[in-house]
Design an enzyme around this catalytic site. Structure first.
Site, PDB file in Angstrom:
ATOM      1  N   GLY A  69     -28.340  13.931   2.671  1.00  0.00           N
ATOM      2  CA  GLY A  69     -28.778  15.064   3.472  1.00  0.00           C
ATOM      3  C   GLY A  69     -27.655  15.968   3.935  1.00  0.00           C
ATOM      4  O   GLY A  69     -27.800  17.198   3.944  1.00  0.00           O
ATOM      5  N   ASN A  71     -34.431  14.661  14.430  1.00  0.00           N
ATOM      6  CA  ASN A  71     -34.003  13.289  14.180  1.00  0.00           C
ATOM      7  C   ASN A  71     -33.929  12.438  15.437  1.00  0.00           C
ATOM      8  O   ASN A  71     -33.959  11.211  15.357  1.00  0.00           O
ATOM      9  CB  ASN A  71     -32.640  13.274  13.479  1.00  0.00           C
ATOM     10  CG  ASN A  71     -31.609  14.120  14.200  1.00  0.00           C
ATOM     11  OD1 ASN A  71     -31.803  15.305  14.428  1.00  0.00           O
ATOM     12  ND2 ASN A  71     -30.489  13.509  14.573  1.00  0.00           N
ATOM     13  N   GLN A  93     -35.622  13.881   8.039  1.00  0.00           N
ATOM     14  CA  GLN A  93     -36.477  12.940   8.772  1.00  0.00           C
ATOM     15  C   GLN A  93     -37.944  13.046   8.368  1.00  0.00           C
ATOM     16  O   GLN A  93     -38.725  12.133   8.635  1.00  0.00           O
ATOM     17  CB  GLN A  93     -36.349  13.181  10.282  1.00  0.00           C
ATOM     18  CG  GLN A  93     -35.004  12.833  10.866  1.00  0.00           C
ATOM     19  CD  GLN A  93     -34.703  11.335  10.840  1.00  0.00           C
ATOM     20  OE1 GLN A  93     -35.606  10.511  10.899  1.00  0.00           O
ATOM     21  NE2 GLN A  93     -33.427  11.000  10.759  1.00  0.00           N
ATOM     22  N   SER A 118     -32.899  13.128   2.148  1.00  0.00           N
ATOM     23  CA  SER A 118     -31.992  11.998   1.933  1.00  0.00           C
ATOM     24  C   SER A 118     -32.803  10.735   1.668  1.00  0.00           C
ATOM     25  O   SER A 118     -33.746  10.434   2.405  1.00  0.00           O
ATOM     26  CB  SER A 118     -31.108  11.801   3.171  1.00  0.00           C
ATOM     27  OG  SER A 118     -30.161  10.783   2.953  1.00  0.00           O
ATOM     28  N   GLY A 119     -32.417  10.005   0.626  1.00  0.00           N
ATOM     29  CA  GLY A 119     -33.207   8.859   0.189  1.00  0.00           C
ATOM     30  C   GLY A 119     -33.282   7.705   1.161  1.00  0.00           C
ATOM     31  O   GLY A 119     -34.323   7.059   1.296  1.00  0.00           O
ATOM     32  N   HIS A 120     -32.181   7.424   1.869  1.00  0.00           N
ATOM     33  CA  HIS A 120     -32.168   6.208   2.671  1.00  0.00           C
ATOM     34  C   HIS A 120     -33.013   6.304   3.930  1.00  0.00           C
ATOM     35  O   HIS A 120     -33.163   5.325   4.658  1.00  0.00           O
ATOM     36  CB  HIS A 120     -30.730   5.793   3.015  1.00  0.00           C
ATOM     37  CG  HIS A 120     -30.071   6.630   4.067  1.00  0.00           C
ATOM     38  ND1 HIS A 120     -29.890   6.186   5.348  1.00  0.00           N
ATOM     39  CD2 HIS A 120     -29.545   7.868   4.018  1.00  0.00           C
ATOM     40  CE1 HIS A 120     -29.265   7.112   6.049  1.00  0.00           C
ATOM     41  NE2 HIS A 120     -29.040   8.148   5.264  1.00  0.00           N
ATOM     42  N   THR A 144     -20.759  12.897 -12.355  1.00  0.00           N
ATOM     43  CA  THR A 144     -21.627  11.982 -13.085  1.00  0.00           C
ATOM     44  C   THR A 144     -22.844  11.627 -12.248  1.00  0.00           C
ATOM     45  O   THR A 144     -22.731  11.301 -11.065  1.00  0.00           O
ATOM     46  CB  THR A 144     -20.856  10.692 -13.437  1.00  0.00           C
ATOM     47  OG1 THR A 144     -19.708  11.035 -14.212  1.00  0.00           O
ATOM     48  CG2 THR A 144     -21.733   9.729 -14.224  1.00  0.00           C
ATOM     49  N   CYS A 172     -25.245   9.560  13.633  1.00  0.00           N
ATOM     50  CA  CYS A 172     -24.032  10.300  13.274  1.00  0.00           C
ATOM     51  C   CYS A 172     -23.143  10.587  14.474  1.00  0.00           C
ATOM     52  O   CYS A 172     -21.999  10.996  14.325  1.00  0.00           O
ATOM     53  CB  CYS A 172     -24.405  11.600  12.579  1.00  0.00           C
ATOM     54  SG  CYS A 172     -25.435  11.353  11.123  1.00  0.00           S
TER      55      CYS A 172
END
Length: 396
Positions: A73, A153, A181, A201-203, A239, A327
């Protein structure tokens, strides 16, 4: 989950789900080719990347060609804001955002201010809902971007994205939303909401850490953020993180399949938690909108205590929680979000964020509330502020 641990910090990160883990495993040791290679061995990896791109796009009603994979993110926010600033500077150098954005947005805007851009930080109401009239008043002929998060968040408030998108497009301004979120947790459709750029964001929804994406509407012309290769249609060099991409694709598929059920279950559990805390713990308050909030978010302030001590004592009971954004967990300053909704410093310091997932149970909530009640009594007994408050009220 570890034995005797209750995890209530899902806004910080989530457990990788079993479905995602199984989907990802082959791309570490079996299908380990670089997807950009031309030989046949790499074909399976590229097909997996393409499937994931389609799954991620489907969840927000986007075209697969508008999805660009990133490391998360914060990178997506940085890319969106800096690239618009660079690409549209001939039109103007004015940006609008809010006072309650994630620091990935706020610090990027502060960086741009040092480069000669102007940023207007609009306010929010007592529930953390952005003031639409302030956004409209702030729009100028040289405004190039409005960036407002989909859901906060810390306090979980969901923003009126459709109305913001309409305002932006009425004035020919690009609209970006930090949906870190919200994506995977609540319905989002980029066309219906008028979103031009969207970060995720994936997590935050059971995919691995280190993978995210930026949605870029096809008519938005912005440059690359990372240079050095032709990956991601020459817009994001490096990559491809095949396991991460497969993971976020699988998580998006699970979110689409289970979203309605998860929203219902989490909202019910969240409301039960909120009801118990507000009814059973004196001098407590709920932060954020009472109903227009993320299904799994409950954020409280408790008067006469300090949040850090509360977190330590909860941890001793095996309960993982936070006082706000992960954060900024090392900061001693009160949350900028809580200050923006009008809370004084002394109350903002006593904040607690409990964020749920589909893994949590009513029994865990009951245990947490009982532990929290004892912890707050203990901390208040040591608080001179609370002692003074009681004395003053005895004399009233």
């Amino acid at each position: 989950m570890e034995n005797n641990m209750i995890y209530l910090d899902n806004a910080a990160t989530t457990r990788v789900s079993e479905e995602v883990f199984e989907a990802v495993k082959p791309y570490f040791c079996e299908n380990y080719a670089n997807p950009s290679a031309v030989y046949g061995f790499a074909g399976k990896d590229m097909r997996a990347v393409n499937r994931a791109r389609q799954s991620v796009a489907d969840l927000i009603g986007a075209n697969h060609s508008e999805i660009y994979f990133t490391a998360g993110g914060s990178e997506s926010d940085n890319w969106a804001i800096k690239a618009v600033a660079e690409s549209y500077k001939e039109k103007g150098k004015h940006i609008i955002t809010t006072k309650i954005e994630h620091h990935a947005v706020l610090h990027t805007c502060e960086y741009l201010e040092r480069q000669g851009y102007e940023v207007t930080y609009v306010g929010v109401d007592e529930y953390g809902v952005v003031k639409l009239d302030e956004i409209e008043k702030a729009i100028r002929p040289d405004t190039i971007l409005i960036s407002v998060m989909a859901a906060n968040n810390e306090i979980g408030t969901i923003q009126p994205l459709k109305e913001i998108g309409e305002l932006a497009h009425k004035h020919g301004v690009i609209f970006h939303t930090d949906a870190v979120q919200a994506y995977g947790h609540i319905p989002l459709n980029v066309d219906e909401l008028g979103i031009d750029l969207l970060s995720a964001s994936g997590h935050k929804f059971h995919a691995p850490k280190g993978i995210g994406f930026l949605y870029i509407r096809k008519n938005i012309r912005i440059g690359s953020f990372i240079h050095g290769g032709a990956q991601e249609r020459a817009r994001r060099a490096g990559t491809l993180n095949t396991p991460g991409i497969v993971g976020i694709g699988a998580a998006a598929e699970c979110a689409k399949l289970n979203m309605e059920k998860n929203i219902e279950a989490q909202t019910s559990l969240r409301d039960y938690l909120i009801k118990r805390v507000l009814e059973e713990i004196p001098y407590s308050r709920l932060n954020g909108h009472p109903t227009k909030r993320l299904p799994g978010n409950a954020n409280f302030c408790f008067r006469f205590i300090e949040g850090e001590s509360m977190l330590i004592l909860l941890d001793q009971q095996g309960i993982c929680a936070s006082s706000g954004s992960a954060c900024t967990s090392g900061s001693l300053d009160p949350s900028h979000v809580l200050l923006a909704i009008g809370l004084p410093h002394e109350i903002a310091h006593g904040s607690l964020r409990l964020t749920l997932s589909e893994d949590n149970t009513k029994e865990e909530i009951d245990f947490t509330v009982e532990a929290l009640k004892k912890i707050i009594v203990r901390l208040r007994e040591m608080s001179p502020l609370y002692e003074d408050f009681l004395k003053q009220n005895e004399n009233v």
